[in-house]
Motif scaffolding. Structure first.
Motif, short mmCIF file in Angstrom:
data_model
loop_
_atom_site.label_atom_id
_atom_site.label_comp_id
_atom_site.label_asym_id
_atom_site.label_seq_id
_atom_site.Cartn_x
_atom_site.Cartn_y
_atom_site.Cartn_z
N PRO A 1 51.32 27.84 27.73
CA PRO A 1 51.03 29.26 28.01
C PRO A 1 51.28 29.69 29.45
CG PRO A 1 49.26 28.20 26.75
CD PRO A 1 50.17 27.12 27.21
N PHE A 2 51.05 28.80 30.41
CA PHE A 2 51.11 29.23 31.81
C PHE A 2 52.52 29.18 32.40
CE2 PHE A 2 49.85 24.77 31.49
CZ PHE A 2 50.84 24.13 32.21
N VAL A 3 53.54 28.83 31.61
CA VAL A 3 54.91 28.81 32.10
C VAL A 3 55.51 30.20 31.95
CG1 VAL A 3 57.21 27.83 31.72
CG2 VAL A 3 55.18 26.38 31.54
N SER B 1 45.37 25.49 21.12
CA SER B 1 46.56 25.88 20.37
C SER B 1 46.87 27.35 20.61
CB SER B 1 46.36 25.62 18.87
OG SER B 1 47.46 26.09 18.13
N THR B 2 48.17 27.67 20.61
CA THR B 2 48.60 29.06 20.77
C THR B 2 48.88 29.72 19.42
OG1 THR B 2 50.90 28.32 20.99
CG2 THR B 2 49.63 28.58 23.02
N ALA B 3 48.60 29.03 18.32
CA ALA B 3 48.89 29.57 16.98
C ALA B 3 47.96 30.73 16.66
CB ALA B 3 48.74 28.47 15.93
N SER C 1 60.40 31.21 26.23
CA SER C 1 60.78 30.16 25.29
C SER C 1 59.90 28.93 25.42
CB SER C 1 62.25 29.77 25.50
OG SER C 1 62.45 29.28 26.82
N TRP C 2 59.30 28.73 26.60
CA TRP C 2 58.41 27.59 26.80
C TRP C 2 56.97 27.93 26.44
CZ3 TRP C 2 59.55 22.58 28.27
CH2 TRP C 2 60.89 22.33 28.64
N GLN C 3 56.63 29.21 26.42
CA GLN C 3 55.27 29.59 26.04
C GLN C 3 55.01 29.30 24.57
OE1 GLN C 3 54.70 33.68 27.13
NE2 GLN C 3 54.95 33.31 29.32
N ARG C 4 56.05 29.46 23.76
CA ARG C 4 55.92 29.16 22.33
C ARG C 4 57.27 28.65 21.84
NH1 ARG C 4 52.61 29.87 18.12
NH2 ARG C 4 53.53 30.22 16.06
N PHE C 5 57.37 27.37 21.61
CA PHE C 5 58.64 26.77 21.20
C PHE C 5 59.10 27.41 19.89
CE2 PHE C 5 58.57 22.42 23.46
CZ PHE C 5 57.83 22.93 24.52
#
Length: 388
Positions: A180-182, A91-93, A186-190
Motif C-alpha cells: 500500500p505505501f508504494v 490484506s488490501t482485498a 501497479s505495486w499497490q495491488r498486483f
C-alpha cells in the motif's frame, strides 16, 4: 582472475540481466514476462529439491506435495473459501463497494512465512518416521506421500462434513498481493495487466533461495549432508546423527517448495488439485539431474533449459510443423500436437545426458570426480583431477 570472474562477476552479470529483463521485454514487445515468472517458480522448486537430492543425497519422488501444500495455504488464507469466517490482517482485498470480504484475508507477505513454516512442519511430520529408510525404500515412501497429498486435496470437499479444499472445483479468486505505501499503483495491488511486480517478487524469492543455498552448502550442516550422502555408516561413526541431518534437509527443502506454491497460488489466483500431479515431481527431479545435482547454478540452468523447451521451444516447433504441413498439404503435420509429447522428449534428453554427461551440465566438482574415477577403490579421484 578466472576464479574471481566465475565466482563474482558472472553471477553479478546474470543478476543484472535478470533485473533489466522487464525493460527489454517492454522495448521489444515480446510479452515474455509470464513465461519468465513460471520459469522462476520452477527454479525455486528445483533449488528446494536440490537441498534434498543434491546436498543430502535423498531420492525424493514426492516433492510436488510441498508445492501443493504451499498453494493451498495461500488459498485458505487469502480467499473467500471459508465464508463462515470474517478475518483480515494486512490484506488490501476489498469488495467493489469497498466493504471487507467474507473469509480469511491475510497479507501475502505473511502467507509466505506461514506457508514456509507449515510445509516445513509437514516435512518433519512425514520425514521423522520415514527417513530411517534408505535408497529405494525411501524413494517409494516419498512417492506415496506425493500421491496422497493431491488425492487428499481432490477429495477434501467433504472431510467429516467439512469442506476443506472444495474438491475438483478448487479454490478460486485468491487475493492479489499489494504494497500500500508504494507510490506506483501497479505495486499497490498486483494485477495481471502489469506483470512487473510479480516478476520482481519471484526474482527476489529466487535470489534469497540462492543465498540460503550457498550459505547452507558451506555450513557445518551442509558438510554433514555431504557426509551422509557419501557414506551414511561412516558419517554415523564420526558422530553425525543421520536421521536428524536428513530431517533438516527434508524440512528446508519443503520450505522453498511451500514458498513456491504460495506464490503460484497468488499468481494464478485459482488452485485445482489436478495442477499438482506426480509428473511435476519428475519434472523438477529432471531439472536437478540435468543441471547437475549439488551444483546450485547447474540446477538453475537445468530448470531454465527444461522450462524453455516446454513453454517456448515446443510451441514454436509446433507452429513450424503446422506451417510446413500447410505448405506440403499434409493433414498429419497440420494437426500434429508436438507439446503433447514433452515428457517423451524430456525422457530422451535425460537418457542422452546420462550417457554423455552423467554429472549434469554444470556438475558439482566432487560428484564429477567420483563419476570419472576409473577405480573408486583407490580413492585417487582428487589426485587424478589435480594432476590433469
Amino acid at each position: 582472475m578466472s576464479r574471481v570472474l566465475r565466482r563474482y562477476a558472472l553471477p553479478a552479470g546474470l543478476v543484472a540481466a535478470a533485473f533489466v529483463l522487464p525493460f527489454v521485454d517492454e522495448a521489444l514487445g515480446t510479452d515474455f514476462l509470464f513465461t519468465a515468472i513460471v520459469v522462476a517458480v520452477f527454479v525455486l522448486l528445483a533449488l528446494g529439491l536440490n537441498i534434498v537430492v543434491g546436498f543430502a543425497g535423498l531420492l525424493d519422488l514426492g516433492f510436488v506435495a510441498f508445492y501443493a501444500l504451499g498453494a493451498y495455504v495461500c488459498g485458505w488464507l487469502a480467499s473467500t473459501h471459508f465464508r463462515q469466517v470474517s478475518f483480515s490482517l494486512g490484506s488490501t482485498a476489498r469488495s467493489l463497494t469497498g466493504e471487507p470480504l467474507p473469509g480469511i484475508h491475510i497479507s501475502f507477505w505473511l502467507i509466505l512465512v506461514v506457508a514456509a513454516a507449515f510445509t516445513a512442519l509437514c516435512g518433519v511430520i512425514i520425514g521423522a518416521p520415514t527417513l530411517r529408510l534408505r535408497g529405494d525404500y525411501l524413494a517409494i515412501v516419498t512417492l506415496g506421500f506425493g500421491e496422497i497429498i493431491p488425492r487428499f486435496f481432490l477429495n477434501g470437499d467433504n472431510l467429516f462434513g467439512f469442506n476443506l479444499t472444495n474438491g475438483t472445483i478448487g479454490i478460486k479468486a485468491i487475493d492479489a498481493p499489494g504494497i500500500p505505501f508504494v507510490p506506483a499503483e501497479s505495486w499497490q495491488r498486483f494485477s495481471q495487466l502489469d506483470l512487473t511486480p510479480w516478476y520482481y517478487t519471484i526474482l527476489a524469492l529466487v535470489l534469497l533461495t540462492v543465498f540460503v543455498n550457498v550459505r547452507l552448502q558451506n555450513s557445518r550442516l551442509g558438510r554433514a549432508w555431504v557426509s551422509v550422502r557419501e557414506d551414511e555408516t561412516a558419517a554415523a561413526a564420526m558422530g553425525i546423527n543421520p536421521v536428524t541431518t536428513k530431517l533438516w534437509a527434508y524440512a528446508l527443502g519443503a520450505v522453498f517448495g511451500g514458498i513456491a506454491g504460495a506464490f503460484y497460488g497468488a499468481f494464478i489466483k485459482n488452485i485445482f488439485p489436478t495442477s499438482f500431479s506426480f509428473s511435476i515431481s519428475i519434472l523438477i527431479l529432471c531439472m536437478v539431474i540435468l543441471g547437475g545435482m549439488g551444483n546450485i547454478y547447474g540446477v538453475i540452468l537445468g530448470a531454465i533449459v527444461l522450462q524453455a523447451i516446454n513453454r517456448y521451444l515446443l510451441p514454436q516447433l509446433n507452429d513450424l510443423v503446422h506451417a510446413l504441413g500447410d505448405v506440403l498439404g499434409s493433414e498429419a503435420l497440420s494437426q500434429a500436437d508436438i507439446p503433447k509429447y514433452n515428457f517423451l522428449l524430456f525422457g530422451l534428453l535425460l537418457v542422452l545426458v546420462m550417457l554423455l554427461r552423467p554429472e549434469g551440465l554444470i556438475p558439482n566438482r566432487q560428484r564429477a570426480e567420483e563419476l570419472h574415477d576409473e577405480d573408486p577403490s583407490t580413492g585417487d579421484a582428487m589426485g587424478g583431477a589435480a594432476r590433469a
